[in-house]
Design an enzyme around this catalytic site. Structure first.
Site, mmCIF file in Angstrom:
data_model
loop_
_atom_site.group_PDB
_atom_site.id
_atom_site.type_symbol
_atom_site.label_atom_id
_atom_site.label_comp_id
_atom_site.label_asym_id
_atom_site.label_seq_id
_atom_site.Cartn_x
_atom_site.Cartn_y
_atom_site.Cartn_z
ATOM 1 N N THR A 234 0.761 -1.291 -0.174
ATOM 2 C CA THR A 234 0.024 0.206 -0.172
ATOM 3 C C THR A 234 1.146 1.520 0.233
ATOM 4 O O THR A 234 1.128 2.270 -0.381
ATOM 5 C CB THR A 234 -1.087 0.305 1.067
ATOM 6 O OG1 THR A 234 -1.529 -1.194 1.112
ATOM 7 C CG2 THR A 234 -2.199 0.990 1.294
ATOM 8 N N GLY B 233 4.624 -6.365 8.748
ATOM 9 C CA GLY B 233 4.629 -7.425 8.035
ATOM 10 C C GLY B 233 5.520 -8.547 7.362
ATOM 11 O O GLY B 233 6.297 -9.313 6.781
ATOM 12 N N GLU C 266 10.371 1.900 10.706
ATOM 13 C CA GLU C 266 8.754 2.929 10.338
ATOM 14 C C GLU C 266 8.000 3.566 12.008
ATOM 15 O O GLU C 266 6.959 4.412 11.640
ATOM 16 C CB GLU C 266 7.659 1.325 9.704
ATOM 17 C CG GLU C 266 7.429 0.581 8.898
ATOM 18 C CD GLU C 266 6.798 -0.094 8.327
ATOM 19 O OE1 GLU C 266 6.508 -0.809 7.417
ATOM 20 O OE2 GLU C 266 6.569 -0.845 9.589
HETATM 21 C C1 5RP Z 1 5.538 -3.461 7.096
HETATM 22 C C2 5RP Z 1 4.619 -2.458 7.191
HETATM 23 C C3 5RP Z 1 3.660 -2.941 6.251
HETATM 24 O O1 5RP Z 1 3.073 -1.533 6.267
HETATM 25 C C4 5RP Z 1 2.337 -3.907 6.812
HETATM 26 O O2 5RP Z 1 3.340 -5.174 6.362
HETATM 27 C C5 5RP Z 1 1.485 -3.809 5.749
HETATM 28 O O3 5RP Z 1 2.077 -4.535 4.288
HETATM 29 P P1 5RP Z 1 0.573 -4.127 3.149
HETATM 30 O O4 5RP Z 1 0.412 -2.850 2.645
HETATM 31 O O5 5RP Z 1 1.391 -4.796 1.251
HETATM 32 O O6 5RP Z 1 -0.603 -5.101 3.255
HETATM 33 O O7 5RP Z 1 4.386 -3.157 8.743
HETATM 34 O O8 5RP Z 1 6.772 -3.649 8.062
#
Ligand code: 5RP
Length: 235
Positions: A37, A104, A111
């Site tokens: 995203t 994830g 972050e």
């Molecule tokens: C990475 C993250 C991402 O923001 C989270 O996993 C969401 O990912 P996606 O937008 O691919 O669903 O925390 O460490």
């Protein structure tokens, strides 16, 4: 809420990301999140640069840094930035109270630093990420390899079922050369209390509970946008 098809989910991610990028102002320092995203947000930001917007980006991972460079987004190194005007990042789960579960993609440590430095923290998600209670998604915990056994034992003492993250049959190593334990605590009754307990474990660099680190969640449900803000249930 009805489940999104994969196509609708991609469109929703893009829509939420584009809406967030509209909030970026001329000369802003922009925190650049990680994940699919956040990646749509990078593309939308590079489109605005082509229209004359000037910003500097601060990447939250090597993957994001690479994409931003390829898109021509000027960058500042995270370690040298004292304040970020606005950050745009994804999440794996969020609640209406703006509690987040992230990590994830394995970029949680950087972050969290980006979010902590940011005045305006925008989270972009599709509707599959909305939950009433965090915890169906396992809590990622970034840990120093030298403290691995100790941290895993401490997480078990807190009631977590731990699993060291692997990628292609080898231990996953973060951009910071650490490991990640994915921890199943079940549904988390008090995320803030658990976050404090995790912070107290020596050897834990960061965990995926982001409490008080979102200003606004922009959620897309297909073509419709729903915005959740502090002290507000949704609009
Ligand atoms: C990475 C993250 C991402 O923001 C989270 O996993 C969401 O990912 P996606 O937008 O691919 O669903 O925390 O460490």
């Amino acid at each position: 809420m009805a489940a999104l098809t994969p196509n609708h989910q991609e469109l929703a991610k893009q829509l939420a990301a584009q809406a967030a990028v509209k909030l970026v102002k001329h000369n802003d320092i922009v925190g650049l999140g990680t994940g699919s995203t956040a990646s749509f947000a990078l593309s939308a930001l590079s489109d605005r640069l082509k229209d004359g917007l000037q910003v500097k980006g601060v990447p939250s991972s090597l993957q994001t840094e690479e994409q931003a460079k390829a898109l021509g987004i000027p960058l500042l190194p995270l370690g040298e930035v004292g304040e970020i005007d606005i950050s745009i990042d994804g999440a794996d789960e969020f609640t209406e109270e703006l509690q987040l579960l992230k990590g994830g993609g394995g970029a949680l440590f950087r972050e969290k630093i980006v979010a902590s430095l940011s005045k305006n923290r925008i989270v972009v998600v599709d509707s599959s990420k909305k939950v009433s209670q965090l915890g169906a998604f396992k809590v990622p915990v970034e840990l120093a390899p030298v403290a691995c056994r100790y941290v895993l034992d401490q997480l078990a003492t807190l009631g977590g079922k731990t699993q060291l993250r692997h990628k292609n049959d080898t231990l996953f190593v973060t951009d910071n050369q650490n490991y990640i334990a994915d921890v199943d605590f079940g549904l988390i009754a008090d995320p803030q209390a658990l976050a404090i307990q995790l912070n107290q474990i020596e050897g834990v660099l960061a965990h995926g509970l982001f409490i008080g680190l979102a200003t606004k969640v922009i959620m897309a449900t297909g073509e419709e946008l729903v915005v959740f803000e502090q002290d507000q249930k949704g609009s």
